[in-house]
Write a protein that holds these residues in place. Sequence first.
Motif, PDB file in Angstrom:
ATOM      1  N   VAL A  25      51.637  44.044  34.859  1.00 33.73           N
ATOM      2  CA  VAL A  25      52.207  42.713  35.098  1.00 33.73           C
ATOM      3  C   VAL A  25      52.348  42.453  36.606  1.00 33.73           C
ATOM      4  O   VAL A  25      52.041  41.357  37.091  1.00 33.73           O
ATOM      5  CB  VAL A  25      53.570  42.541  34.375  1.00 33.73           C
ATOM      6  N   MET A  26      52.775  43.471  37.347  1.00 34.89           N
ATOM      7  CA  MET A  26      52.925  43.266  38.798  1.00 34.89           C
ATOM      8  C   MET A  26      51.583  42.867  39.425  1.00 34.89           C
ATOM      9  O   MET A  26      51.513  41.972  40.256  1.00 34.89           O
ATOM     10  CB  MET A  26      53.443  44.542  39.490  1.00 34.89           C
ATOM     11  N   CYS A  27      50.525  43.564  39.024  1.00 35.87           N
ATOM     12  CA  CYS A  27      49.205  43.226  39.564  1.00 35.87           C
ATOM     13  C   CYS A  27      48.802  41.830  39.132  1.00 35.87           C
ATOM     14  O   CYS A  27      48.204  41.074  39.914  1.00 35.87           O
ATOM     15  CB  CYS A  27      48.148  44.221  39.076  1.00 35.87           C
ATOM     16  N   ASP A  28      49.123  41.492  37.910  1.00 35.14           N
ATOM     17  CA  ASP A  28      48.768  40.167  37.406  1.00 35.14           C
ATOM     18  C   ASP A  28      49.462  39.080  38.226  1.00 35.14           C
ATOM     19  O   ASP A  28      48.857  38.053  38.563  1.00 35.14           O
ATOM     20  CB  ASP A  28      49.155  40.045  35.926  1.00 35.14           C
ATOM     21  N   VAL A  29      50.735  39.308  38.547  1.00 39.97           N
ATOM     22  CA  VAL A  29      51.490  38.328  39.333  1.00 39.97           C
ATOM     23  C   VAL A  29      50.822  38.141  40.693  1.00 39.97           C
ATOM     24  O   VAL A  29      50.601  37.015  41.150  1.00 39.97           O
ATOM     25  CB  VAL A  29      52.960  38.797  39.508  1.00 39.97           C
ATOM     26  N   LEU A  30      50.444  39.267  41.322  1.00 45.14           N
ATOM     27  CA  LEU A  30      49.819  39.173  42.645  1.00 45.14           C
ATOM     28  C   LEU A  30      48.444  38.501  42.561  1.00 45.14           C
ATOM     29  O   LEU A  30      48.087  37.687  43.404  1.00 45.14           O
ATOM     30  CB  LEU A  30      49.717  40.569  43.279  1.00 45.14           C
ATOM     31  N   ALA A  31      47.696  38.828  41.510  1.00 46.28           N
ATOM     32  CA  ALA A  31      46.370  38.221  41.348  1.00 46.28           C
ATOM     33  C   ALA A  31      46.506  36.711  41.135  1.00 46.28           C
ATOM     34  O   ALA A  31      45.785  35.907  41.748  1.00 46.28           O
ATOM     35  CB  ALA A  31      45.635  38.859  40.173  1.00 46.28           C
ATOM     36  N   ARG A  32      47.439  36.320  40.281  1.00 49.91           N
ATOM     37  CA  ARG A  32      47.629  34.884  40.024  1.00 49.91           C
ATOM     38  C   ARG A  32      48.097  34.176  41.297  1.00 49.91           C
ATOM     39  O   ARG A  32      47.691  33.044  41.576  1.00 49.91           O
ATOM     40  CB  ARG A  32      48.644  34.657  38.896  1.00 49.91           C
ATOM     41  N   TYR A  33      48.992  34.842  42.013  1.00 47.27           N
ATOM     42  CA  TYR A  33      49.471  34.266  43.279  1.00 47.27           C
ATOM     43  C   TYR A  33      48.302  34.004  44.229  1.00 47.27           C
ATOM     44  O   TYR A  33      48.176  32.933  44.813  1.00 47.27           O
ATOM     45  CB  TYR A  33      50.508  35.199  43.916  1.00 47.27           C
ATOM     46  N   LYS A  34      47.439  34.994  44.384  1.00 47.13           N
ATOM     47  CA  LYS A  34      46.316  34.843  45.313  1.00 47.13           C
ATOM     48  C   LYS A  34      45.368  33.735  44.852  1.00 47.13           C
ATOM     49  O   LYS A  34      44.833  32.994  45.660  1.00 47.13           O
ATOM     50  CB  LYS A  34      45.536  36.164  45.450  1.00 47.13           C
ATOM     51  N   ARG A  35      45.157  33.632  43.542  1.00 45.28           N
ATOM     52  CA  ARG A  35      44.285  32.560  43.048  1.00 45.28           C
ATOM     53  C   ARG A  35      44.874  31.198  43.373  1.00 45.28           C
ATOM     54  O   ARG A  35      44.170  30.283  43.772  1.00 45.28           O
ATOM     55  CB  ARG A  35      44.104  32.665  41.528  1.00 45.28           C
ATOM     56  N   LEU A  36      46.193  31.088  43.185  1.00 46.29           N
ATOM     57  CA  LEU A  36      46.840  29.802  43.473  1.00 46.29           C
ATOM     58  C   LEU A  36      46.804  29.492  44.962  1.00 46.29           C
ATOM     59  O   LEU A  36      47.024  28.361  45.372  1.00 46.29           O
ATOM     60  CB  LEU A  36      48.288  29.812  42.970  1.00 46.29           C
ATOM     61  N   ASN A  37      46.548  30.510  45.755  1.00 42.28           N
ATOM     62  CA  ASN A  37      46.408  30.328  47.187  1.00 42.28           C
ATOM     63  C   ASN A  37      44.960  30.058  47.568  1.00 42.28           C
ATOM     64  O   ASN A  37      44.614  30.084  48.744  1.00 42.28           O
ATOM     65  CB  ASN A  37      46.874  31.598  47.893  1.00 42.28           C
ATOM     66  N   GLY A  38      44.131  29.916  46.557  1.00 41.79           N
ATOM     67  CA  GLY A  38      42.745  29.539  46.817  1.00 41.79           C
ATOM     68  C   GLY A  38      41.816  30.708  47.117  1.00 41.79           C
ATOM     69  O   GLY A  38      40.710  30.497  47.591  1.00 41.79           O
ATOM     70  N   GLU A  39      42.265  31.942  46.845  1.00 39.02           N
ATOM     71  CA  GLU A  39      41.385  33.079  47.158  1.00 39.02           C
ATOM     72  C   GLU A  39      40.490  33.434  45.967  1.00 39.02           C
ATOM     73  O   GLU A  39      40.807  33.133  44.822  1.00 39.02           O
ATOM     74  CB  GLU A  39      42.232  34.277  47.596  1.00 39.02           C
ATOM     75  N   ASN A  40      39.382  34.091  46.309  1.00 43.96           N
ATOM     76  CA  ASN A  40      38.433  34.535  45.295  1.00 43.96           C
ATOM     77  C   ASN A  40      38.891  35.917  44.820  1.00 43.96           C
ATOM     78  O   ASN A  40      38.708  36.899  45.527  1.00 43.96           O
ATOM     79  CB  ASN A  40      37.046  34.585  45.940  1.00 43.96           C
ATOM     80  N   VAL A  41      39.503  35.971  43.632  1.00 47.25           N
ATOM     81  CA  VAL A  41      40.193  37.192  43.219  1.00 47.25           C
ATOM     82  C   VAL A  41      39.413  37.976  42.180  1.00 47.25           C
ATOM     83  O   VAL A  41      38.896  37.411  41.217  1.00 47.25           O
ATOM     84  CB  VAL A  41      41.581  36.838  42.633  1.00 47.25           C
ATOM     85  N   LYS A  42      39.339  39.282  42.389  1.00 45.43           N
ATOM     86  CA  LYS A  42      38.882  40.173  41.323  1.00 45.43           C
ATOM     87  C   LYS A  42      40.049  41.091  40.997  1.00 45.43           C
ATOM     88  O   LYS A  42      40.650  41.709  41.877  1.00 45.43           O
ATOM     89  CB  LYS A  42      37.673  40.987  41.782  1.00 45.43           C
TER      90      LYS A  42
END
Length: 497
Positions: A25-42
């Motif tokens: 879940v922690m990783c998911d939160v960070l991944a979602r955060y980065k996506r909402l910041n417009g980053e290309n997330v894997k």
Amino acid sequence: MSYYITTPIYYVNSDPHFGHAYTTVMCDVLARYKRLNGENVKFLTGTDEHGQKVAQSAIKFGVEPQVFVDQVSLLFRNMMDALNISYSDFIRTTEDRHKRGASALWRELFERGFIYFGTYSGWYSVRDETFYNESELTQEGLAPTGAAVEWIEEPSYFFRLSSMQEKLIKFYEENPNFVKPGYRYNEVKSFVKMGLGDLSISRSKLKWGIPIPNDETHVMYVWLDALTNYISALGYPNLDGDYATFWPASAHIVGKEILRFHAVYWPAFLMAAEIKVPQQIFAHGWWLVEGEKMSKSVGNVINPLVLINDFGVDYVRYFLCREIIFGNDGNYSRSSFINHINAELVNKIGNLVQRTLSLVHKNFGGVVPYDNFDKEEILEFAHNIVVSYCKAMDNMDISHAISYIVSLAEEANSYIDKHAPWRLPVGNDMKRVLYTLLEVIRHIGILLQPIIPDSACKILDFLSVPREERTFKYSGINGALKTCQLPNFYIIFPRIQ
Ligand code: MSP
């Protein structure tokens, strides 16, 4: 910008538990955060399926290892779906793409002279899948983790870890943010400074693993096999495509008990193979129950699926993020779970949404009372909260980031009490107060998305915020609500009794 974040890959010796849910879940939160910041997330997660521990579990259940790992890996995938995890790839170490990557890394290390053949004699813990020196054992003859150890003596391939000591120290010194939190960085550095022995990297008495290239009588040590997942999932040894876009990883998130593997062994393998090392390893703490690590072997495990079933996925996610400062240990208790949800989500945020929307529907038939008002101070506060929240998230300080959302809700509740819009005549003053509150709620909805995506989505739906205007770019005046008809709303955060 591209951002690559990973969870550890989980052993499939038994069902997923709360600790696995936590990291994921922690990783998911960070991944979602980065996506909402417009980053290309894997965002990579997966299962670690080889090794003696898994092989023994298969025997215990009386099934072929491959059948066994297929079943348990599926349970992990199911847990991730139940937790609403937005992973972009799920790797299994029994997949061909992974075996290819791990074998290629082995060959690379071998050809560069970092692997030699010898005999290992020493202690091994199957539970930890770790080799231990005599000097590391406790007085009772157990591993420092409390796990049982057995004496093994067998032919083995070794990795010249000792030759990497100076290089590692230099690397840590040049990259003080490589390990987070800072106190873990110091631990890692002192550990390496104490001296490194060579590492046994194959097992000859075990069949369940990836065969060593050119010597099928050995399988790869499960940790060398497992660590390679982070690049095999990107297509390594193929160096274009995802590998070119995402390697080196931005962050490997791991529990503190496996930090040494990630912050010492993994960069050592990579440096030896002249592959770039990841940018950061973040070690988080443990969930404890009455002071003891929650773990299957202790038998004090909380099943995340039961909690989700009782309370819903977003309450579980909120609690996981909020209760522990990311990095520290924390205690699980049902009462603190209930307290956090009722005190913050229900009383502060839910209540604010409820009160505001009721008044908008009652007095304006659900039409956003927009009229180009002068900006109220609290909106300035909301805009600043976004900045503080992002700063905390960038430092992976997730619980702190949430505390900013909560403080915005508190501020808005004081604002609503102070202006008592229900006492105002239906007119401009009331419009201004309610519009301001709707704007605050829009900010809260945007900021809650990485933490509790479903509920945040409902909040933003209640405000008719278009789907494509929910990223952080639209916080502040950029995405300010315009007049429109709002849909019906309902209670999003029911109180836990
Ligand atoms: N397979 C290895 C990792 C290989 S990564 C290349 C492994 N697997 S594991 O199934 O044991 O999962 C360990 C991870 O689960 C920990 O690093 C941590 O992320 C999480 N947790 C397991 N128990 C935990 C707690 N009690 N509390 C918090 N997280 C813990 O190690």
